[in-house]
Write an enzyme that holds these catalytic residues in place. Sequence first.
Site, PDB file in Angstrom:
ATOM      1  NE  ARG A  66     -10.394   6.019 -13.244  1.00  0.00           N
ATOM      2  CZ  ARG A  66     -11.291   5.512 -12.429  1.00  0.00           C
ATOM      3  NH1 ARG A  66     -12.445   5.102 -12.898  1.00  0.00           N
ATOM      4  NH2 ARG A  66     -11.056   5.427 -11.147  1.00  0.00           N
ATOM      5  CE  LYS A 163      -0.741  -7.280   0.207  1.00  0.00           C
ATOM      6  NZ  LYS A 163      -0.504  -6.122   1.038  1.00  0.00           N
ATOM      7  CG  HIS A 193       6.846  -5.334  -0.599  1.00  0.00           C
ATOM      8  ND1 HIS A 193       5.551  -5.338  -0.169  1.00  0.00           N
ATOM      9  CD2 HIS A 193       7.558  -4.775   0.403  1.00  0.00           C
ATOM     10  CE1 HIS A 193       5.490  -4.809   1.031  1.00  0.00           C
ATOM     11  NE2 HIS A 193       6.689  -4.457   1.417  1.00  0.00           N
ATOM     12  CD  GLU A 231       3.087  -2.205   8.645  1.00  0.00           C
ATOM     13  OE1 GLU A 231       3.396  -1.333   7.822  1.00  0.00           O
ATOM     14  OE2 GLU A 231       2.064  -2.893   8.563  1.00  0.00           O
ATOM     15  CG  ASP A 250      -2.586  -4.963   4.392  1.00  0.00           C
ATOM     16  OD1 ASP A 250      -2.500  -4.783   3.161  1.00  0.00           O
ATOM     17  OD2 ASP A 250      -1.935  -4.311   5.229  1.00  0.00           O
ATOM     18  CG  HIS A 255       3.768  -9.018   3.321  1.00  0.00           C
ATOM     19  ND1 HIS A 255       3.963  -9.123   1.966  1.00  0.00           N
ATOM     20  CD2 HIS A 255       3.245  -7.783   3.520  1.00  0.00           C
ATOM     21  CE1 HIS A 255       3.567  -8.003   1.386  1.00  0.00           C
ATOM     22  NE2 HIS A 255       3.119  -7.175   2.302  1.00  0.00           N
ATOM     23  CE  LYS A 354      -1.395  -1.606   8.357  1.00  0.00           C
ATOM     24  NZ  LYS A 354      -0.251  -1.644   7.451  1.00  0.00           N
TER      25      LYS A 354
END
Length: 502
Positions: A66, A163, A193, A231, A250, A255, A354
């Site tokens: 957009r 996803k 992925h 991560e 998430d 995953h 995280k």
Amino acid sequence: MSGASEALLPAMIREKMAEFIPVEPFDIVIMGGNGDLSRRKLLPALFHRHLDGQIHPSCRIVAVARQNMSRADFVDFAEVACRKATQNWDESTWTDFASRLFYQIMDATDKNGPWDKIKKHLTRDDRICVFYLATTPRIYVDICDALKANGLNGPWSRLVLEKPIGTDLASAREINRGVGAVFPENSIYRIDHYLGKETVQNLLVLRFANTLFEPVWSRNTIDHVQITVAESLGLEGRADYFDRSGAVRDMIQNHLLQLLCLTAMEPPNELDADSVRTEKIKVLKALQRFTPNNVKQNSVRAQHKAGLVDGKAVPGYLENLSSGESSTETFVALKVEVANWRWAGVPFYLRTGKRMESRRSEIVVQFKPTPHRLFENADRAPNQLVIRLQPDEGMRLYMQIKEPGPGRMRLKSLPLNLAYAEEFLVRYPDAYERLLMDVIRGNLSLFMRSDEVEEAWRWVDALLQAWEDSDQPLETYQAGTDGPLQSAMLIDRDGRNWWNSK
Ligand code: BG6
């Protein structure tokens, strides 16, 4: 590497390099084309496939969004993204790639939008056309309806959904039903992925192209399995999305459950998409559900505080949020069981977070110790198979070895080490490169079927409900660490430890 420079390499090196078989000509339309996913993954992936000569010169890439942006601005945006992801930049290859890029300002949910302009870029007839929805899942169905209204859901169309497919079972079903009304299931590519990562595919090869592991791949010899996706990164500008999702939605729903499925599934009788996906869904169905009675004992949810990651001070999770308040988890550890004949009694420990100490994804299969201690004063250290997904992709099989020397028999646990980087002189393609090419090849094996996504949500919904019903506490951990103390305690209670490959 271009064809000419490749030819100059010694034969031994060439042999170890990957082969790229060109795919059929195609066009691709990326909805949300100027977004984060497009910038970090999709445009660099397409550029790398172009660099390797895998995609046809007539391929068109149309970004739809957009935001008011000229084509030149979009090309600049793509150049910055591709440069960042490319080691050997070649100006003329870039110019060639850039000539394929187009940008269309449009609300993709608007059936009456300037779809004709998009159609002008597309070759049509019977050429493959990929519609990649890199937008919020909330508008997937509306975009599909708009594609249908504009005659873009023909037999040559393929739909790629990023996803997460929904936020729970009900919303996932609604999306599946809505997109399924426009596209047949075999034209829908639901991306996870992780399935495109080289080492993840290698897990299938390891298990089913070698005779060595299958006889020992069960509760008879395996003590437990650990799956870690740690991560060091934080939210990277996605605070809004992440705060609504949390680590379970998430990372676990997709995953980690996919990794678990590939580790635990039965051998499919063929490698076609449905055989593989049917075996994976059986694992999801066999996963024991969390209930308010067992969830406290078997799960930990936590949020990170400030800390030091890679020597840099990083703020706590709440400091990323404008509200400064949230009970969203950035870390989860779970003990789960696959309740079937092969795995009964074998715990699978999963954890993801995280802002942990380092980026590290691995699957550790720990075998049982020897049944009898033959070597005095030696630990009955178990064999371990460590499958490293990232970084430093490879596999290590830890064995007990005699330390050299004439003295008393001393044993040591050492790995048989297969480091891919040393074995194969290839650049590791990003997962999206493989997955995008699989979309063009029509190979659905590495994509999730609708029932698979729904089954994963059914299990996740039960976990989230059990947390809510039992008022599961939110623990905290310092950024730059391995997670909260309660995560170490979860596995320690069973007399085990998290594998530490630092
Ligand atoms: C994405 C998650 O699916 O995977 C992100 O939404 C996460 O939060 C990412 O950072 C991890 O992927 P990778 O390939 O970097 O391990």
